[in-house]
Scaffold this active site. Structure first.
Site, PDB file in Angstrom:
ATOM      1  N   HIS A  81       3.891   7.235   3.629  1.00 29.35           N
ATOM      2  CA  HIS A  81       4.809   6.085   3.644  1.00 29.35           C
ATOM      3  C   HIS A  81       4.457   5.098   2.540  1.00 29.35           C
ATOM      4  O   HIS A  81       3.396   5.155   1.949  1.00 29.35           O
ATOM      5  CB  HIS A  81       4.795   5.388   5.012  1.00 29.35           C
ATOM      6  CG  HIS A  81       3.489   4.735   5.370  1.00 29.35           C
ATOM      7  ND1 HIS A  81       2.479   5.399   6.031  1.00 29.35           N
ATOM      8  CD2 HIS A  81       3.014   3.477   5.155  1.00 29.35           C
ATOM      9  CE1 HIS A  81       1.463   4.576   6.219  1.00 29.35           C
ATOM     10  NE2 HIS A  81       1.748   3.394   5.681  1.00 29.35           N
TER      11      HIS A  81
ATOM     12  N   GLU B  14       7.424   0.781   5.372  1.00 27.72           N
ATOM     13  CA  GLU B  14       6.727  -0.193   6.213  1.00 27.72           C
ATOM     14  C   GLU B  14       6.836  -1.571   5.577  1.00 27.72           C
ATOM     15  O   GLU B  14       6.692  -1.711   4.358  1.00 27.72           O
ATOM     16  CB  GLU B  14       5.248   0.228   6.320  1.00 27.72           C
ATOM     17  CG  GLU B  14       4.348  -0.713   7.108  1.00 27.72           C
ATOM     18  CD  GLU B  14       2.873  -0.282   7.097  1.00 27.72           C
ATOM     19  OE1 GLU B  14       2.556   0.836   6.605  1.00 27.72           O
ATOM     20  OE2 GLU B  14       2.034  -1.074   7.552  1.00 27.72           O
TER      21      GLU B  14
ATOM     22  N   GLN C 158      -3.866   3.374   1.392  1.00 29.46           N
ATOM     23  CA  GLN C 158      -4.250   3.516   2.797  1.00 29.46           C
ATOM     24  C   GLN C 158      -4.408   5.008   3.109  1.00 29.46           C
ATOM     25  O   GLN C 158      -3.427   5.753   3.086  1.00 29.46           O
ATOM     26  CB  GLN C 158      -3.164   2.900   3.702  1.00 29.46           C
ATOM     27  CG  GLN C 158      -3.462   3.000   5.187  1.00 29.46           C
ATOM     28  CD  GLN C 158      -2.337   2.429   6.048  1.00 29.46           C
ATOM     29  OE1 GLN C 158      -1.159   2.620   5.752  1.00 29.46           O
ATOM     30  NE2 GLN C 158      -2.690   1.730   7.112  1.00 29.46           N
TER      31      GLN C 158
ATOM     32  N   GLU D 173      -8.339   5.098   9.745  1.00 33.53           N
ATOM     33  CA  GLU D 173      -7.849   4.790   8.401  1.00 33.53           C
ATOM     34  C   GLU D 173      -8.815   3.971   7.572  1.00 33.53           C
ATOM     35  O   GLU D 173      -9.734   3.336   8.106  1.00 33.53           O
ATOM     36  CB  GLU D 173      -6.527   4.038   8.513  1.00 33.53           C
ATOM     37  CG  GLU D 173      -6.676   2.749   9.298  1.00 33.53           C
ATOM     38  CD  GLU D 173      -5.723   1.676   8.800  1.00 33.53           C
ATOM     39  OE1 GLU D 173      -4.692   1.518   9.421  1.00 33.53           O
ATOM     40  OE2 GLU D 173      -6.035   1.005   7.794  1.00 33.53           O
TER      41      GLU D 173
ATOM     42  N   HIS E 148       0.830  -1.207   0.000  1.00 34.12           N
ATOM     43  CA  HIS E 148       0.000   0.000   0.000  1.00 34.12           C
ATOM     44  C   HIS E 148       0.862   1.254   0.000  1.00 34.12           C
ATOM     45  O   HIS E 148       2.039   1.220   0.351  1.00 34.12           O
ATOM     46  CB  HIS E 148      -0.968   0.035   1.192  1.00 34.12           C
ATOM     47  CG  HIS E 148      -0.295   0.102   2.536  1.00 34.12           C
ATOM     48  ND1 HIS E 148       0.100  -1.022   3.234  1.00 34.12           N
ATOM     49  CD2 HIS E 148       0.047   1.162   3.326  1.00 34.12           C
ATOM     50  CE1 HIS E 148       0.642  -0.655   4.395  1.00 34.12           C
ATOM     51  NE2 HIS E 148       0.630   0.678   4.466  1.00 34.12           N
TER      52      HIS E 148
HETATM   53  N1  CMX Z   1       8.343  10.476   5.782  1.00 32.95           N
HETATM   54  C1  CMX Z   1       9.595  11.009   5.680  1.00 32.95           C
HETATM   55  N2  CMX Z   1      10.219  11.666   6.698  1.00 32.95           N
HETATM   56  C2  CMX Z   1       9.514  11.800   7.856  1.00 32.95           C
HETATM   57  C3  CMX Z   1       8.213  11.270   8.035  1.00 32.95           C
HETATM   58  C4  CMX Z   1       7.625  10.599   6.936  1.00 32.95           C
HETATM   59  N3  CMX Z   1       6.401  10.071   7.020  1.00 32.95           N
HETATM   60  N4  CMX Z   1       7.792  11.555   9.276  1.00 32.95           N
HETATM   61  C5  CMX Z   1       8.776  12.245   9.876  1.00 32.95           C
HETATM   62  N5  CMX Z   1       9.812  12.383   9.006  1.00 32.95           N
HETATM   63  C6  CMX Z   1      11.070  13.116   9.257  1.00 32.95           C
HETATM   64  C7  CMX Z   1      10.772  14.531   9.688  1.00 32.95           C
HETATM   65  O1  CMX Z   1      10.600  15.378   8.577  1.00 32.95           O
HETATM   66  C8  CMX Z   1      11.987  14.883  10.525  1.00 32.95           C
HETATM   67  O2  CMX Z   1      13.042  15.247   9.690  1.00 32.95           O
HETATM   68  P1  CMX Z   1      13.855  16.615   9.969  1.00 32.95           P
HETATM   69  O3  CMX Z   1      14.466  16.396  11.324  1.00 32.95           O
HETATM   70  O4  CMX Z   1      14.860  16.643   8.860  1.00 32.95           O
HETATM   71  O5  CMX Z   1      12.846  17.701   9.928  1.00 32.95           O
HETATM   72  C9  CMX Z   1      12.344  13.560  11.186  1.00 32.95           C
HETATM   73  O6  CMX Z   1      11.743  12.525  10.365  1.00 32.95           O
HETATM   74  C10 CMX Z   1      11.794  13.466  12.590  1.00 32.95           C
HETATM   75  O7  CMX Z   1      10.407  13.743  12.511  1.00 32.95           O
HETATM   76  P2  CMX Z   1       9.510  14.279  13.710  1.00 32.95           P
HETATM   77  O8  CMX Z   1       8.399  15.076  13.134  1.00 32.95           O
HETATM   78  O9  CMX Z   1      10.361  14.869  14.787  1.00 32.95           O
HETATM   79  O10 CMX Z   1       8.820  12.950  14.216  1.00 32.95           O
HETATM   80  P3  CMX Z   1       9.376  11.795  15.137  1.00 32.95           P
HETATM   81  O11 CMX Z   1      10.865  11.650  15.091  1.00 32.95           O
HETATM   82  O12 CMX Z   1       8.707  11.892  16.452  1.00 32.95           O
HETATM   83  O13 CMX Z   1       8.719  10.551  14.350  1.00 32.95           O
HETATM   84  C11 CMX Z   1       8.854   8.719  12.888  1.00 32.95           C
HETATM   85  C12 CMX Z   1       9.084  10.219  13.036  1.00 32.95           C
HETATM   86  C13 CMX Z   1       9.078   8.344  11.437  1.00 32.95           C
HETATM   87  C14 CMX Z   1       9.838   7.968  13.797  1.00 32.95           C
HETATM   88  C15 CMX Z   1       7.387   8.419  13.335  1.00 32.95           C
HETATM   89  O14 CMX Z   1       6.512   9.123  12.495  1.00 32.95           O
HETATM   90  C16 CMX Z   1       7.027   6.946  13.334  1.00 32.95           C
HETATM   91  O15 CMX Z   1       7.356   6.200  14.266  1.00 32.95           O
HETATM   92  N6  CMX Z   1       6.322   6.457  12.261  1.00 32.95           N
HETATM   93  C17 CMX Z   1       5.937   5.065  12.186  1.00 32.95           C
HETATM   94  C18 CMX Z   1       4.515   4.847  12.663  1.00 32.95           C
HETATM   95  C19 CMX Z   1       3.496   5.516  11.760  1.00 32.95           C
HETATM   96  O16 CMX Z   1       3.810   6.329  10.902  1.00 32.95           O
HETATM   97  N7  CMX Z   1       2.195   5.148  11.976  1.00 32.95           N
HETATM   98  C20 CMX Z   1       1.083   5.655  11.188  1.00 32.95           C
HETATM   99  C21 CMX Z   1       0.750   4.746  10.014  1.00 32.95           C
HETATM  100  C22 CMX Z   1       0.150   3.429  10.477  1.00 32.95           C
HETATM  101  C23 CMX Z   1      -0.047   2.378   9.386  1.00 32.95           C
HETATM  102  O17 CMX Z   1       0.489   2.499   8.278  1.00 32.95           O
HETATM  103  O18 CMX Z   1      -0.765   1.390   9.644  1.00 32.95           O
HETATM  104 CO    CO Z   2       0.694   1.690   6.324  1.00 35.14          CO
END
Ligand code: CMX
Ligand code: CO
Length: 140
Positions: free
Chosen positions: A83, A133, A59, A43, A7
């Site tokens: 993602h 993912e 998604q 979602e 997805h």
């Molecule tokens: N794609 C690319 N980069 C991303 C991002 C994304 N989706 N989300 C955050 N970032 C980047 C930010 O831009 C930031 O970069 P800079 O420091 O250069 O600005 C950096 O990562 C840190 O971002 P943040 O806003 O401070 O956020 P966190 O570190 O707290 O969290 C992340 C970032 C990826 C660890 C967190 O979003 C995560 O754990 N994601 C996984 C879980 C998830 O997304 N769940 C929802 C979807 C569920 C599903 O698919 O079922």
């Molecule tokens: Co997903």
């Protein structure tokens, strides 16, 4: 390692509006709606196509609050691709293989994803800015 694009995750402010757009513009059909408290999202999965490697979806993700992963993303970057989810045979095995190559895993062990899948995220900073993912679909 990858069987399919499982997805594409898309962040949006209003799930119902976005579902309506994808249905009326592309003719996609919603096959599942869930609230995943652990992931902080409301979602919907919309069916795109069935291929040899399995089924592909879109998604659509609405954050449950501004402090969630998707909430923070929306505040920083606005609506759009959040993602990519790749289908794998065995998520635990893929996680170990990928971690061994030096890519940071966000999840230490698989978590519950949409429609009974086991999922794990890789850190976007180690994947060229793409939140990635891994998705192991439930056994049929
Ligand atoms: N794609 C690319 N980069 C991303 C991002 C994304 N989706 N989300 C955050 N970032 C980047 C930010 O831009 C930031 O970069 P800079 O420091 O250069 O600005 C950096 O990562 C840190 O971002 P943040 O806003 O401070 O956020 P966190 O570190 O707290 O969290 C992340 C970032 C990826 C660890 C967190 O979003 C995560 O754990 N994601 C996984 C879980 C998830 O997304 N769940 C929802 C979807 C569920 C599903 O698919 O079922
Ligand atoms: Co997903």
């Amino acid at each position: 390692m990858f069987l399919r694009i499982d997805h594409v995750g898309i962040a949006c402010h209003n799930l119902e509006e976005k579902i309506e757009f994808y249905e009326s513009t592309f003719g996609l059909v919603v096959v599942s709606r869930e609230v995943n408290e652990a992931q902080g999202v409301r979602e919907a999965m919309l069916h795109v196509a069935d291929g040899e490697g399995g089924t592909s979806y879109v998604q659509l993700l609405e954050p449950l609050s501004p402090e969630t992963a998707v909430g923070k993303f929306l505040a920083k970057r606005g609506e759009g691709v959040h993602h990519i989810g790749y289908g794998v045979e065995d998520v635990t095995k893929s996680m170990a293989e990928i971690a061994a190559k030096g890519v940071r895993l966000i999840d230490e062990r698989p978590r519950h994803g949409s429609m009974g899948a086991s999922i794990a995220f890789l850190h976007p900073k180690d994947v060229g800015g793409v939140l990635t993912e891994l998705v192991e679909a439930p056994r049929a």
